[in-house]
Design a protein around this motif. Sequence first.
Motif, mmCIF file in Angstrom:
data_model
loop_
_atom_site.group_PDB
_atom_site.id
_atom_site.type_symbol
_atom_site.label_atom_id
_atom_site.label_comp_id
_atom_site.label_asym_id
_atom_site.label_seq_id
_atom_site.Cartn_x
_atom_site.Cartn_y
_atom_site.Cartn_z
ATOM 1 N N VAL A 20 0.828 -1.203 0.000
ATOM 2 C CA VAL A 20 0.000 0.000 0.000
ATOM 3 C C VAL A 20 0.868 1.260 0.000
ATOM 4 C CG1 VAL A 20 -1.625 1.354 1.355
ATOM 5 C CG2 VAL A 20 -1.979 -1.101 1.075
ATOM 6 N N GLU A 21 1.934 1.267 0.798
ATOM 7 C CA GLU A 21 2.794 2.439 0.838
ATOM 8 C C GLU A 21 3.421 2.715 -0.517
ATOM 9 O OE1 GLU A 21 5.142 3.867 3.769
ATOM 10 O OE2 GLU A 21 4.373 2.676 5.431
ATOM 11 N N TRP A 22 3.862 1.653 -1.187
ATOM 12 C CA TRP A 22 4.496 1.846 -2.481
ATOM 13 C C TRP A 22 3.472 2.162 -3.561
ATOM 14 C CZ3 TRP A 22 9.460 2.786 -3.054
ATOM 15 C CH2 TRP A 22 10.321 2.413 -2.009
ATOM 16 N N PHE A 23 2.254 1.696 -3.433
ATOM 17 C CA PHE A 23 1.194 2.100 -4.349
ATOM 18 C C PHE A 23 0.997 3.609 -4.267
ATOM 19 C CE2 PHE A 23 -3.285 3.369 -4.613
ATOM 20 C CZ PHE A 23 -3.551 3.087 -5.953
ATOM 21 N N ASP A 24 0.866 4.115 -3.059
ATOM 22 C CA ASP A 24 0.685 5.550 -2.864
ATOM 23 C C ASP A 24 1.852 6.338 -3.444
ATOM 24 O OD1 ASP A 24 -1.587 4.876 -1.581
ATOM 25 O OD2 ASP A 24 -1.070 5.738 0.360
ATOM 26 N N PHE A 25 3.058 5.805 -3.247
ATOM 27 C CA PHE A 25 4.248 6.515 -3.694
ATOM 28 C C PHE A 25 4.347 6.521 -5.222
ATOM 29 C CE2 PHE A 25 8.856 7.353 -3.988
ATOM 30 C CZ PHE A 25 8.942 8.421 -3.108
ATOM 31 N N TYR A 26 4.022 5.382 -5.860
ATOM 32 C CA TYR A 26 4.197 5.268 -7.301
ATOM 33 C C TYR A 26 3.041 5.835 -8.111
ATOM 34 C CZ TYR A 26 8.510 2.666 -7.141
ATOM 35 O OH TYR A 26 9.814 2.306 -6.955
ATOM 36 N N ILE A 27 1.897 5.992 -7.488
ATOM 37 C CA ILE A 27 0.802 6.649 -8.185
ATOM 38 C C ILE A 27 1.273 8.007 -8.712
ATOM 39 C CG2 ILE A 27 -1.264 8.006 -7.620
ATOM 40 C CD1 ILE A 27 -1.945 5.309 -8.646
ATOM 41 N N TYR A 28 2.104 8.673 -7.940
ATOM 42 C CA TYR A 28 2.639 9.969 -8.372
ATOM 43 C C TYR A 28 3.453 9.817 -9.653
ATOM 44 C CZ TYR A 28 4.944 14.504 -8.244
ATOM 45 O OH TYR A 28 5.385 15.754 -8.569
ATOM 46 N N ALA A 29 4.390 8.874 -9.662
ATOM 47 C CA ALA A 29 5.275 8.707 -10.817
ATOM 48 C C ALA A 29 4.491 8.373 -12.085
ATOM 49 C CB ALA A 29 6.304 7.616 -10.533
ATOM 50 N N PHE A 30 3.468 7.528 -11.950
ATOM 51 C CA PHE A 30 2.750 7.061 -13.135
ATOM 52 C C PHE A 30 1.629 7.999 -13.572
ATOM 53 C CE2 PHE A 30 4.149 2.599 -11.793
ATOM 54 C CZ PHE A 30 5.271 2.670 -12.601
ATOM 55 N N THR A 31 1.247 8.978 -12.742
ATOM 56 C CA THR A 31 0.227 9.947 -13.164
ATOM 57 C C THR A 31 0.821 11.328 -13.400
ATOM 58 O OG1 THR A 31 -0.301 10.434 -10.832
ATOM 59 C CG2 THR A 31 -1.642 8.764 -11.940
ATOM 60 N N ALA A 32 2.130 11.470 -13.200
ATOM 61 C CA ALA A 32 2.772 12.785 -13.340
ATOM 62 C C ALA A 32 2.563 13.386 -14.722
ATOM 63 C CB ALA A 32 4.260 12.680 -13.030
ATOM 64 N N THR A 33 2.568 12.547 -15.764
ATOM 65 C CA THR A 33 2.385 13.061 -17.117
ATOM 66 C C THR A 33 0.976 13.617 -17.326
ATOM 67 O OG1 THR A 33 1.798 10.838 -17.901
ATOM 68 C CG2 THR A 33 4.092 11.510 -18.121
ATOM 69 N N TYR A 34 0.028 13.232 -16.465
ATOM 70 C CA TYR A 34 -1.340 13.720 -16.596
ATOM 71 C C TYR A 34 -1.590 14.997 -15.787
ATOM 72 C CZ TYR A 34 -1.821 8.946 -18.287
ATOM 73 O OH TYR A 34 -1.644 7.765 -18.968
ATOM 74 N N PHE A 35 -0.919 15.144 -14.640
ATOM 75 C CA PHE A 35 -1.199 16.326 -13.816
ATOM 76 C C PHE A 35 -0.065 17.347 -13.798
ATOM 77 C CE2 PHE A 35 0.496 13.430 -10.408
ATOM 78 C CZ PHE A 35 1.577 14.204 -10.008
ATOM 79 N N ALA A 36 1.018 17.117 -14.546
ATOM 80 C CA ALA A 36 2.168 18.026 -14.510
ATOM 81 C C ALA A 36 1.759 19.459 -14.839
ATOM 82 C CB ALA A 36 3.243 17.543 -15.480
ATOM 83 N N HIS A 37 0.850 19.615 -15.814
ATOM 84 C CA HIS A 37 0.420 20.960 -16.224
ATOM 85 C C HIS A 37 -0.410 21.662 -15.140
ATOM 86 C CE1 HIS A 37 -3.122 18.468 -16.927
ATOM 87 N NE2 HIS A 37 -3.849 19.577 -16.934
#
Length: 417
Positions: A20-37
């Motif tokens: 669960v901790e790593w899910f929370d952490f990696y959600i950022y890396a894998f969605t960064a291209t969608y919310f970077a703007h």
Amino acid sequence: MQKSTHKIRSIMAASSGNLVEWFDFYIYAFTATYFAHTFSTSDNPTIQQINAFGVFAAGFFMRPIGSWIFGSLADKMGRKKSMIISVVLMALGSFMIAALPSKNIVGNLAIILLLIARLIQGLSVGGEYGIAATYLSELAVEGKRGFYSSFQYVTLIGGQLLAVMSISIMFLFFSIDDMKEYAWRILFIIGGILALGSFFARRMINESATKLHQNEDRGTLKALCKSWKPFLIVLAITSGGSLTFYTITTYTKTFIENAGMDKILVNNLFLGALFILMIIQPIFGYLGDKIGHKNSLIIFCILALVGIYPIFALITKNAQNSSYLVFILVVLLFIILSFYTSVAGIFKAKLFPEHIRALGTGLGYAISNAVFGGSAPWIALQFKNAGMENGFFIYITIFIIIMLIATLCLPKKSELK
């Protein structure tokens, strides 16, 4: 039989929290291209990604502090309490990111608030790795420690897999425009809820059998200084290993997207590849027990030196015309990586006596990750932005060579009892 059942239950409970901790952490890396703007004031997509992954890297700089705090707590008061607190912090960070205002509302403050939330998550994960590696290694018996410890990366990779799977599920209900607009926030809400759920799972954990109370200086930096040689070895090996790990498991996805492959297709491709990576960890952990954990690391270094650049070059060549070949190439990268990940936790834990094991394992890992692991996507994008993308692979090669030298210096005697 009952003892074995309790052990399995403890391993599963600890591992589920790790997932669960790593899910929370990696959600950022894998969605960064969608919310970077959403948080960057630049109109250049590459610069937006650099800013988003810069915050991703900054979260790693909290890891040494987190590993120091939680590692000391684990060595002084036990592994269980430290793991419980760390997962609560992760939930807090996830809920914060889900609720953050965009640049259109608060301007440049948006990226600062995002940074604060990531620092909280970095603090949590910084404590998580060393404690989990220590806990699993102490539950295992001699001859099966690689196999048992491999489950740390089963759940770590499982967190990545769950993150990618969640994005694939989101695309069943939302378009890419929806993801960029608001839907990415849902994933962080889910992550926060799952983290709170793992809080209850970790309360069921059995504490590992140790004699920590017999050492008055347990969990202190002063005590760790006495083991400075193995600490330096951990730093050197983890620098190359973590750089390679985040390059292969995190940046490769962005690399393939930038090479021209459809984002949804890339996401599904990674979903299958990460599943394979997850299920082969116990196999490679078992192999590491048979051939020796040191030999497993040596094999990784050699394969990484000769294989990473050619595989990435082939990915670039085939990204727009052969998704099947790209999938096979990603799996090959994951196979190379597995010689490291399957024994990464156990080789560190074996180097330290139990009264500084969580601190030494976690701090050595966290410092290397802060400098070389989390920065990998950001540095790769900097090379790309400068028109020197191949320079990044020279950078990787240098640290793999350092890692190989340090691996050859690993002692034969184990501290793990």
